[in-house]
Design an enzyme around this catalytic site. Structure first.
Site, PDB file in Angstrom:
ATOM      1  CG  ASP A   9      27.099 -63.464  12.643  1.00 58.53           C
ATOM      2  OD1 ASP A   9      28.265 -63.230  12.273  1.00 58.53           O
ATOM      3  OD2 ASP A   9      26.101 -62.886  12.162  1.00 58.53           O
ATOM      4  CE  LYS A  33      28.493 -61.314   8.512  1.00 57.31           C
ATOM      5  NZ  LYS A  33      29.063 -61.035   9.860  1.00 57.31           N
ATOM      6  CG  ASP A  60      31.545 -58.100   8.827  1.00 54.91           C
ATOM      7  OD1 ASP A  60      31.893 -56.929   8.599  1.00 54.91           O
ATOM      8  OD2 ASP A  60      30.453 -58.411   9.360  1.00 54.91           O
ATOM      9  CE  LYS A  62      30.035 -54.438  10.453  1.00 50.78           C
ATOM     10  NZ  LYS A  62      30.129 -55.866  10.871  1.00 50.78           N
ATOM     11  CG  HIS A  64      36.374 -46.285  11.952  1.00 47.19           C
ATOM     12  ND1 HIS A  64      35.078 -45.838  12.116  1.00 47.19           N
ATOM     13  CD2 HIS A  64      37.122 -45.167  11.739  1.00 47.19           C
ATOM     14  CE1 HIS A  64      35.044 -44.523  12.025  1.00 47.19           C
ATOM     15  NE2 HIS A  64      36.285 -44.100  11.795  1.00 47.19           N
ATOM     16  CG  ASP A  65      42.788 -47.343  14.759  1.00 49.31           C
ATOM     17  OD1 ASP A  65      43.348 -46.252  14.960  1.00 49.31           O
ATOM     18  OD2 ASP A  65      42.662 -48.231  15.627  1.00 49.31           O
ATOM     19  CB  ILE A  66      45.230 -43.468  12.703  1.00 49.47           C
ATOM     20  CG1 ILE A  66      46.191 -44.552  13.220  1.00 49.47           C
ATOM     21  CG2 ILE A  66      44.626 -42.673  13.860  1.00 49.47           C
ATOM     22  CD1 ILE A  66      47.403 -43.977  13.940  1.00 49.47           C
ATOM     23  CB  THR A  69      46.330 -48.351  13.053  1.00 47.32           C
ATOM     24  OG1 THR A  69      47.165 -47.606  13.954  1.00 47.32           O
ATOM     25  CG2 THR A  69      45.802 -49.588  13.758  1.00 47.32           C
ATOM     26  CB  THR A 120      21.079 -53.383   8.074  1.00 48.96           C
ATOM     27  OG1 THR A 120      21.705 -54.408   8.842  1.00 48.96           O
ATOM     28  CG2 THR A 120      21.643 -53.391   6.662  1.00 48.96           C
ATOM     29  NE  ARG A 182      16.315 -61.324   9.808  1.00 49.69           N
ATOM     30  CZ  ARG A 182      17.626 -61.110   9.839  1.00 49.69           C
ATOM     31  NH1 ARG A 182      18.331 -61.266   8.734  1.00 49.69           N
ATOM     32  NH2 ARG A 182      18.222 -60.746  10.959  1.00 49.69           N
ATOM     33  CD  GLN A 191      19.970 -56.758  10.340  1.00 48.05           C
ATOM     34  OE1 GLN A 191      20.251 -55.573  10.219  1.00 48.05           O
ATOM     35  NE2 GLN A 191      20.876 -57.702  10.240  1.00 48.05           N
ATOM     36  N   GLY A 211      22.146 -64.354   7.792  1.00 49.86           N
ATOM     37  CA  GLY A 211      22.553 -65.022   9.015  1.00 49.86           C
ATOM     38  C   GLY A 211      21.476 -65.916   9.574  1.00 49.86           C
ATOM     39  NE  ARG A 212      19.878 -62.622  13.788  1.00 50.18           N
ATOM     40  CZ  ARG A 212      19.777 -61.453  14.417  1.00 50.18           C
ATOM     41  NH1 ARG A 212      19.387 -61.404  15.676  1.00 50.18           N
ATOM     42  NH2 ARG A 212      20.068 -60.335  13.777  1.00 50.18           N
TER      43      ARG A 212
END
Length: 233
Positions: A9, A33, A60, A62, A64-66, A69, A120, A182, A191, A211-212
């Site tokens: 990220d 990722k 990643d 995500k 979310h559409d019709i 599309t 999360t 974690r 989170q 990630g972190r």
């Protein structure tokens, strides 16, 4: 196959590659990722470059559409040779089916496709108050997982706390990709539904996304190796 996925990220191309340079001498090329921040900041070329370096990639975004599309967008993403990508399960079974269709390449292959159930960072209180979803969060996530299975997806993104319920509802072979990981001595940050790599292994996660605890560590390679050791045993 179980694995640890590092959430890269970062805001830009150079920052991401400088981080991955730390693993140049490692025997194990991390699965990484690429999320919205990095993809929107660096564009598709960051995907191509990381693939050239031999890493597997979970893209990643995500979607979310019709359905139409999403289908067309997945056709574009499949050409990037990613190994995994995702949609939001709340986009309906029809939308998820369209995503599967769009990802399929001319030779019949496609990347793994998983559906995000609930983030999360979303607690059951927030789900009820903000989203007006009254069912218990575990029940909602199991239902979304069943929808994803019916749509032909390979698995879902859920917190490790729901991985066992997803497996029970959708089958042992249905993949669970679990962020919210974690170390026992790490901060939770933003989170709320989290656990450790070792506990995620016990619960039944197939892939954990970290990630972190790795990217912000003083020694990211050592943190990654610790995570792999705790998760894979």
């Amino acid at each position: 196959m179980k694995d640890v996925i590092i959430a890269c990220d970062f805001a830009g191309y150079d920052q991401a590659l400088e981080f991955l340079d730390k693993f140049a001498g490692s025997s194990r090329k991390p699965f990484v990722k690429i999320g919205m921040e990095l993809f929107y900041g660096a564009g598709p070329e960051i995907v191509r470059e990381i693939k050239r370096r031999g890493h597997r990639i979970f893209l990643d975004l995500k979607l979310h559409d019709i359905p139409n599309t999403v289908r067309k967008t997945m056709q574009v993403l499949s050409s990037l040779d990613v190994d995994m990508t995702n949609v939001h399960a709340s986009g309906t079974i029809e939308m998820m089916k369209a995503a599967v269709e769009g990802l399929r390449r001319p030779d019949g292959t496609r990347p793994l496709l998983v559906a995000v159930t609930q983030l999360t960072s979303t607690s059951e209180d927030r789900m009820r108050e903000d989203l007006l979803i009254e069912r218990p969060i575990e029940e909602v996530i199991a239902h979304y997982a069943d929808n994803a299975r019916r749509a032909g997806l390979d698995g879902v993104v859920c917190s490790p706390l729901e991985a066992a319920a997803v497996k029970e509802r959708a089958g042992a072979d249905f993949l669970t990709v679990t962020p919210g990981i974690r170390f026992a001595d790490s901060a939770a940050d933003d989170q709320v539904r989290i656990t450790t790599p070792a506990k995620a292994r016990e619960i039944g996660s197939d892939y954990i996304v970290v990630g972190r605890p790795i990217t912000a560590a003083a020694d990211p390679v050592a943190a990654y190796e610790r995570c792999v050791s705790e998760f894979l045993g």
